[in-house]
Scaffold this motif. Structure first.
Motif, PDB file in Angstrom:
ATOM      1  N   UNK A  24      61.358 -42.292  85.259  1.00  0.00           N
ATOM      2  CA  UNK A  24      60.289 -41.300  85.100  1.00  0.00           C
ATOM      3  C   UNK A  24      59.103 -41.753  85.942  1.00  0.00           C
ATOM      4  N   UNK A  25      58.684 -40.917  86.868  1.00  0.00           N
ATOM      5  CA  UNK A  25      57.526 -41.241  87.706  1.00  0.00           C
ATOM      6  C   UNK A  25      56.276 -40.635  87.078  1.00  0.00           C
ATOM      7  N   UNK A  26      55.273 -41.470  86.882  1.00  0.00           N
ATOM      8  CA  UNK A  26      54.030 -41.046  86.236  1.00  0.00           C
ATOM      9  C   UNK A  26      52.841 -41.390  87.120  1.00  0.00           C
ATOM     10  N   UNK A  27      51.752 -40.714  86.895  1.00  0.00           N
ATOM     11  CA  UNK A  27      50.490 -41.017  87.580  1.00  0.00           C
ATOM     12  C   UNK A  27      49.477 -41.419  86.510  1.00  0.00           C
ATOM     13  N   UNK A  28      48.907 -42.597  86.657  1.00  0.00           N
ATOM     14  CA  UNK A  28      47.969 -43.105  85.661  1.00  0.00           C
ATOM     15  C   UNK A  28      46.715 -42.228  85.585  1.00  0.00           C
ATOM     16  N   UNK A  70      49.743 -38.694  80.344  1.00  0.00           N
ATOM     17  CA  UNK A  70      50.881 -38.615  81.283  1.00  0.00           C
ATOM     18  C   UNK A  70      52.227 -38.865  80.612  1.00  0.00           C
ATOM     19  N   UNK A  71      52.294 -39.856  79.721  1.00  0.00           N
ATOM     20  CA  UNK A  71      53.563 -40.156  79.045  1.00  0.00           C
ATOM     21  C   UNK A  71      54.002 -39.001  78.154  1.00  0.00           C
ATOM     22  N   UNK A  85      54.925 -44.575  70.126  1.00  0.00           N
ATOM     23  CA  UNK A  85      54.627 -43.152  70.253  1.00  0.00           C
ATOM     24  C   UNK A  85      53.862 -42.907  71.556  1.00  0.00           C
ATOM     25  N   UNK A  86      54.097 -41.763  72.210  1.00  0.00           N
ATOM     26  CA  UNK A  86      53.208 -41.355  73.297  1.00  0.00           C
ATOM     27  C   UNK A  86      51.969 -40.707  72.692  1.00  0.00           C
TER      28      UNK A  86
END
Length: 338
Positions: A179-183, A125-126, A119-120
């Motif tokens: 999918x580009x994410x930023x921590x 961010x996810x 699960x997110x």
């Protein structure tokens, strides 16, 4: 082949490693049924194979990594919830259970050699990027994670806040996509509370060290905002579980004493019973517990206890699409978080 002195050294390494195991709820440490001399013969065989790999493998190897991989393989062969944790992995686990770390906000496991999203987490961010329970992550920053250990994959997804990472997602019915994410700093507030008319809704997303306290605070808020509350909805959907003691504390908030869950090992006297104190904090207000196939581990303990004690009605299905039963709950360790 290696000599007796080297073999003794390897045997000591094995025994030291075994002493440092951190096992999931399903694994038990007990005297093997295999005769002792056969056990030592197999340990000698392991040492011999390790020696051959050290001397003849095409590149130099790291003894520590090889032995840790062997230990993890041994334990993962028992059941999906037993693992070996070295010092670094255990530190990561403790970090996750405390409720704060730098990452993407995903609860993940492994399935068929890939990283599967349990699960997110809400408002991470996810979650904002639309990652869904059941998605598979097959690559991180263009590098395949198929067949890689879950620990290594999670380490790649974690990192300093503000740094980017690209994950490749496989979702049923769709072509793989990036999918580009930023921590971000993932402050895992595990309990949220709101009202709908004269009904209270408490959502618990996981069970970390703060969950019991946060649940009690949520109940106090509801009692203040809704002094004549007609019912309570406890939402455990997509809750992957966590710490057993916190699940007991949450169940305790709604039970007037009695057994919450019982843990049994192989030996007859290896038995631990977790009980609730007297005093239902909402004094018998009707309850509904929401579950789905993403509800696992500690979430099952709470739902199962409230159902078996006839304290709440369960709405939804468990992971096997059957009625929840507290005797079948999984009290394994925290799932990996990224």
């Amino acid at each position: 082949m290696i000599g007796p002195t080297e073999r003794d050294r390897m045997r000591k390494l094995l025994l030291v490693g075994c002493a440092a195991l951190v096992l999931g709820g399903s694994a038990a440490v007990a005297t093997s049924q295999t005769p002792r001399n056969e056990t030592f013969r197999m340990l000698e065989l392991f040492g011999d194979v390790l020696g051959i790999v050290e001397q003849h493998y095409v590149v130099e190897v790291d003894d520590k990594k090889l032995i840790e991989a062997a230990l993890n393989g041994m334990l993962s062969s028992l059941d999906p919830h037993s693992n070996y944790l070295n010092a670094g992995d255990y530190k990561d686990l403790r970090e996750t259970s405390r409720g704060a770390y730098g990452g993407l906000g995903l609860e993940v496991t492994t399935e068929d050699g890939a990283v599967k999203v349990i699960t997110p987490m809400d408002d991470t961010p996810a979650f904002k990027a639309g990652i869904q329970a059941g998605d598979y992550i097959t690559a991180i920053d263009g590098q395949s994670v198929i067949g890689q250990s879950l620990t290594d994959a999670v380490k790649q997804m974690k990192g300093a806040p503000g740094t980017p990472v690209t994950i490749t997602v496989v979702r049923e019915g769709k072509d793989p996509f990036d999918v580009k994410l930023v921590r971000e700093i993932i402050n895992v507030k595990s309990v949220r509370v709101r009202t709908e008319g004269q009904y209270g809704i408490i959502r618990i997303t996981n069970f970390n060290e703060n969950t019991g306290r946060e649940t009690e605070e949520a109940i106090a808020k509801l009692k203040k905002d809704l002094p004549n509350m007609k019912g309570l909805v406890l939402d455990l959907r997509n809750n992957p579980g966590g710490l057993v003691d916190q699940s007991v504390r949450v169940a305790d908030a709604f039970l007037d004493g009695g057994v919450v869950v019982e843990q049994r090992g192989r030996a007859k006297d290896d038995r631990e019973v977790y009980t609730a104190k007297s005093g239902d904090l909402i004094k018998g207000v009707p309850m509904v517990v929401l579950v789905n196939p993403g509800s696992a581990s500690a979430a099952e303990i709470v739902a199962g206890a409230l159902q078996d004690r006839k304290r709440a009605t369960i709405v939804g299905v468990d992971r096997k699409s059957t009625r929840l039963n507290s005797s079948h709950t999984d009290i394994s360790r925290m799932p990996s978080s990224a």
